[in-house]
Design a protein around this motif. Structure first.
Motif, PDB file in Angstrom:
ATOM      1  N   VAL A  66       0.827  -1.197   0.000  1.00 27.07           N
ATOM      2  CA  VAL A  66       0.000   0.000   0.000  1.00 27.07           C
ATOM      3  C   VAL A  66       0.866   1.254   0.000  1.00 27.07           C
ATOM      4  O   VAL A  66       0.485   2.291  -0.575  1.00 27.07           O
ATOM      5  N   GLY A  89       1.835   1.803  -3.426  1.00 26.32           N
ATOM      6  CA  GLY A  89       0.674   2.366  -4.109  1.00 26.32           C
ATOM      7  C   GLY A  89       0.544   3.866  -3.871  1.00 26.32           C
ATOM      8  O   GLY A  89       0.196   4.629  -4.771  1.00 26.32           O
ATOM      9  N   ALA A 116      -8.318   4.022  -7.432  1.00 29.40           N
ATOM     10  CA  ALA A 116      -7.171   3.345  -6.824  1.00 29.40           C
ATOM     11  C   ALA A 116      -6.921   3.846  -5.407  1.00 29.40           C
ATOM     12  O   ALA A 116      -6.463   3.088  -4.539  1.00 29.40           O
ATOM     13  N   SER A 117      -7.222   5.109  -5.165  1.00 24.55           N
ATOM     14  CA  SER A 117      -6.937   5.686  -3.851  1.00 24.55           C
ATOM     15  C   SER A 117      -7.836   5.136  -2.753  1.00 24.55           C
ATOM     16  O   SER A 117      -7.527   5.272  -1.566  1.00 24.55           O
ATOM     17  N   TRP A 127      -8.271   2.049  -2.085  1.00 23.05           N
ATOM     18  CA  TRP A 127      -7.442   1.009  -1.454  1.00 23.05           C
ATOM     19  C   TRP A 127      -6.495   1.620  -0.418  1.00 23.05           C
ATOM     20  O   TRP A 127      -6.324   1.086   0.688  1.00 23.05           O
ATOM     21  N   GLY A 133      -6.594   0.812   3.364  1.00 22.45           N
ATOM     22  CA  GLY A 133      -5.570  -0.159   3.734  1.00 22.45           C
ATOM     23  C   GLY A 133      -4.323   0.365   4.398  1.00 22.45           C
ATOM     24  O   GLY A 133      -3.588  -0.413   5.026  1.00 22.45           O
TER      25      GLY A 133
END
Length: 412
Positions: free
Chosen positions: A226, A229, A391-392, A394, A398
């Motif tokens: 994460v 990410g 996507a953000s 997640w 997380g």
């Protein structure tokens, strides 16, 4: 208090000065290229070249900056930027036929200097700004950038009444030198502890040491995907800002008869939105709000594609700037504090590398869309930001920050 902290005060003043130059540089260069080529694609290509330069240098500049005095690196890169922009001015004065390719080459050089300077800024802030002040300082840095940019745009409007855009770039040269002088004037209580690692013959070990350091750092985040990410998501805010800067010239050409003051006014409105956001970071810079701010940026791009109303244009630039600063500040500050003490500049490099890769991947796509139509280009920006917002989610769900990270400091 922030203004009683010498490193914080010098950093904010230096950023303000350099941002005045950047406010002139971005708009003046965009107008130069549009006048030379008649297309927004040329500016998109220059931004792509900057992304390529970033990707080439960033794997090495992180370990390099981690091993050197971040203040000296910052100063040196500022002076190198001044020399490069001066070369663009001299190219225009000389009337060189291949001015566009030479501007592209200068953009590559600027990418090297600017990204090393940003890595040094990231490390300097992480090492010399107290944890209790860092969220506020990062918010004020965003405000300083926008205040400087607004000042630069105002200067550009005055300069363009008496001189061509290339001559206005001399303001960037002067501001880069002044910003370097401010940073050079401060005396820190303690130098970077490991700045001697590259002394003398140890320079020969830079490459193997860099590869080893990167392996060690990435291994630490093997179970924290994460975080990687989050690093990748840093490309979103810069793509949005670069996208608007690329498209504002053709937008004004289409909707406002090419009146250059509208370019500065719209960009200034974006900056005012960021300034407004900087006063509310205590409430708005939150992990849970990250998807919202990215989705808002997507919505403003769609508004620019769908509306021909000047009020809607200015509203979109204001709201886009407000959302942009909030998402950018949360990602920047969280990564600063999540990185281990010896990995601050490498984390900055990783972040900037993601921005460079995102620029290389997305700006040519934007340039192609702009050739089709301006509306297609704005739709492309909106679609990309919507994907980033998805996507953000997640990350918002997380990510589990270390106890030392910003979140406790950013809560009211």
């Amino acid at each position: 208090m922030i203004w009683r902290n010498r490193p914080a005060r010098a950093l904010l003043v230096s950023i303000l000065l350099s941002s005045i130059g950047m406010g002139v540089y971005v708009l003046a260069l965009g107008q130069m290229l549009f006048a030379l080529t008649g297309s927004a694609q040329a500016f998109a290509i220059v931004l792509t070249l900057q992304g390529i330069g970033a990707v080439c240098v960033l794997p090495f500049c992180g370990p390099l900056v981690d091993a050197l005095d971040s203040r000296r690196v910052y100063v040196g890169c500022g002076l190198a930027r001044a020399a490069t922009v001066l070369a663009i001015v001299l190219t225009d004065i000389a009337g060189t036929p291949a001015s566009v390719p030479m501007i592209g080459a200068a953009a590559l050089a600027l990418a090297v200097f600017d990204n090393m300077q940003r890595a040094a800024l990231f490390k300097f802030s992480a090492r010399h700004i107290d944890d209790s002040l860092r969220v506020r300082v990062n918010g004020l840095l965003g405000a300083a950038i926008q205040a400087g940019a607004l000042t630069g745009m105002a200067l550009l409007g005055a300069i363009l009444s008496v001189a061509p855009p290339a001559r206005a770039l001399l303001v960037d040269v002067a501001m880069a030198c002044a910003a370097a002088a401010v940073m050079a004037s401060i005396r820190l209580d303690a130098s970077d502890a490991n700045r001697a690692l590259l002394a003398g013959s140890r320079l020969r070990s830079l490459l193997p040491n860099a590869l080893r350091d990167w392996r060690q750092m990435l291994a630490q985040y093997r179970n924290e995907t994460v975080v990687l990410g989050m690093v990748a998501l840093c490309a979103a805010d810069f793509f949005f800002a670069n996208g608007l800067s690329t498209l504002v010239v053709p937008l004004v050409h289409r909707s406002y008869g090419g009146q250059s003051w509208y370019i500065a006014a719209l960009e200034a409105t974006f900056g005012i939105g960021m300034l407004a956001a900087s006063t509310l970071t205590r409430h708005t810079v939150r992990q849970s709000l990250l998807p919202l701010w990215l989705l808002v940026q997507a919505g403003t791009a769609l508004l620019l594609a769908l509306s021909r109303d000047p009020f809607a244009h200015f509203l979109a630039f204001f709201v886009g700037g407000f959302a942009n600063l909030n998402s950018l500040t949360w990602l920047l500050t969280t990564l600063q504090q999540h990185a281990n003490p010896g990995d601050k500049a490498k984390m900055a490099s990783l972040r900037l590398l993601a921005i460079g890769i995102g620029t290389i991947a997305l700006m040519p796509w934007l340039g192609h869309a702009a050739r089709v139509s301006l509306d297609s280009a704005f739709f492309s920006v909106g679609a990309a930001m919507a994907a980033f917002a998805l996507a953000s989610v997640w990350i918002a769900i997380g990510f589990r920050p270390h106890q030392r990270t910003i979140l406790a400091a950013s809560q009211p």
